[in-house]
Design a protein around this motif. Structure first.
Motif, PDB file in Angstrom:
ATOM      1  N   ASN A 181     -15.772  38.485  43.563  1.00 44.39           N
ATOM      2  CA  ASN A 181     -16.054  39.557  42.604  1.00 44.39           C
ATOM      3  C   ASN A 181     -17.209  39.213  41.675  1.00 44.39           C
ATOM      4  N   GLN A 237     -19.377  42.115  40.366  1.00 44.61           N
ATOM      5  CA  GLN A 237     -18.751  42.871  39.267  1.00 44.61           C
ATOM      6  C   GLN A 237     -18.883  42.109  37.945  1.00 44.61           C
ATOM      7  N   ARG A 295     -22.433  42.268  36.604  1.00 44.50           N
ATOM      8  CA  ARG A 295     -22.769  43.534  35.911  1.00 44.50           C
ATOM      9  C   ARG A 295     -22.188  43.547  34.507  1.00 44.50           C
TER      10      ARG A 295
END
Length: 337
Positions: A156, A159, A162
């Motif tokens: 991940n 994610q 970001r």
């Protein structure tokens, strides 16, 4: 954000674009100063605790000593409580930190059991709260180090990356392994490339970068702004100038000669003895001497010689004599006997 040989973190231009990875028990001040002198663009400190109860211990005081260290001074913190992390960041800035680096890349059990380090990647909402709290608490740039994910099938990092950019993180370092890989397997540069492609902040690629050719290949493959070198710098601090020179010119520098290795080593030992005091300095220096010897044919012999030293003076003398014998073409063990 990278122009040729440099990249930017906040107001700091980092050049060359090869930096030392923070490593617990390794990247102390003597090693950071040495790597900086031998070409690293940035050297983050080893992890300092965010728990204020430990800030005044001898260990923490050493970790927070930055007198005479070249700018910019980057200090790594780790923890799980946003407000505690914010206070730790402020405390370190008050004590000379010019960049705060948050560690979410460490796979160590000791760190992960407390949900710090890469274990935090399981909790994206908590990551966002920590990053926002730290960025909001200090006026210096905040950087973040992560892994590609928590476990196989749990990559991940895009994610988390970001979230990092949205939280105001100034640069992101990505170690190309998941938490459960520790340091095994092949670093995944594809995930790092995907992260770089979606962000506008500088991204640093970390994992298995152990030569100038590898550094260039990783930069080309990932599009990253810089490479971060960790274990390959242990015992080979000149790797930074070798990578920087190759990135700038396409030429390989010759390996350092025995006389230079001796002089680098002597300077490093003296700094360790002065920094930690004789007893701890001699003990900590043994680990570094072992790393310097690890690729050399006379490794075992060299270790046997220098490990005999109980005093700073003996450690320096045995090391110097050993290299002087090698330089003179004499069997160093005969001369050490």
């Amino acid at each position: 954000m990278s122009s040729g040989h440099s990249f930017v973190i906040g107001a700091h231009t980092i050049a060359p674009r090869v930096v030392l990875a923070p490593m617990a028990g390794v990247t102390d001040k003597p090693f950071r100063v040495l790597c900086k002198r031998l070409g690293a663009g940035l050297c983050a400190s080893e992890m300092t605790t965010s728990d204020p109860r430990f800030w005044t211990t001898a260990k923490s005081r050493h970790r927070m000593d930055h007198a005479g260290e070249p700018d910019p001074i980057s200090v790594q913190i780790a923890g799980t409580v946003p407000q505690v992390m914010a206070e730790a960041a402020k405390y370190n800035v008050d004590h000379g930190a010019q960049i705060i680096d948050i560690n979410m890349g460490c796979p160590a059990k000791k760190v992960c059991n407390a949900w710090a380090g890469s274990a935090l990647m399981r909790e994206p909402e908590l990551v966002a709260r920590i990053l926002e709290a730290v960025v909001g608490a200090v006026d210096v740039p905040v950087t973040l180090k992560i892994r590609t994910g928590w476990a196989e099938g749990q990559r991940n990092a895009p994610q988390i990356a970001r979230i990092a950019q949205e939280s105001g993180i100034a640069a992101l370092a990505v170690h190309g392994r998941t938490r459960d890989q520790q340091y095994t397997g092949i670093a995944e540069y594809d995930t790092i490339a995907a992260i770089k492609a979606q962000l506008s902040i500088p991204v640093l690629a970390n994992g298995d970068i152990d030569s100038p050719h590898k550094a260039e290949a990783v930069l080309v493959h990932t599009g990253c702004d810089a490479v971060m070198v960790g274990r390959a710098a242990q015992g080979r601090p000149w790797i930074f100038r070798e990578i920087a020179h190759y990135l700038a010119t396409g030429e390989l520098l010759p390996e350092p000669g025995l006389a230079e290795v001796r002089d680098v080593l002597m300077g490093h030992l003296e700094h360790l003895h002065e920094f930690y005091g004789e007893v701890s300095g001699v003990r900590i220096a043994r680990k570094h001497l072992g790393w310097y010897a690890k690729d050399r044919p006379e490794n075992a012999a060299f270790r046997a010689v220098v490990n005999r030293a109980e005093t700073a003076q003996a450690q320096l003398r045995l090391t110097r004599d050993y290299f002087d014998a090698l330089i003179a073409g004499v069997d160093p063990l005969q001369s050490a006997a």
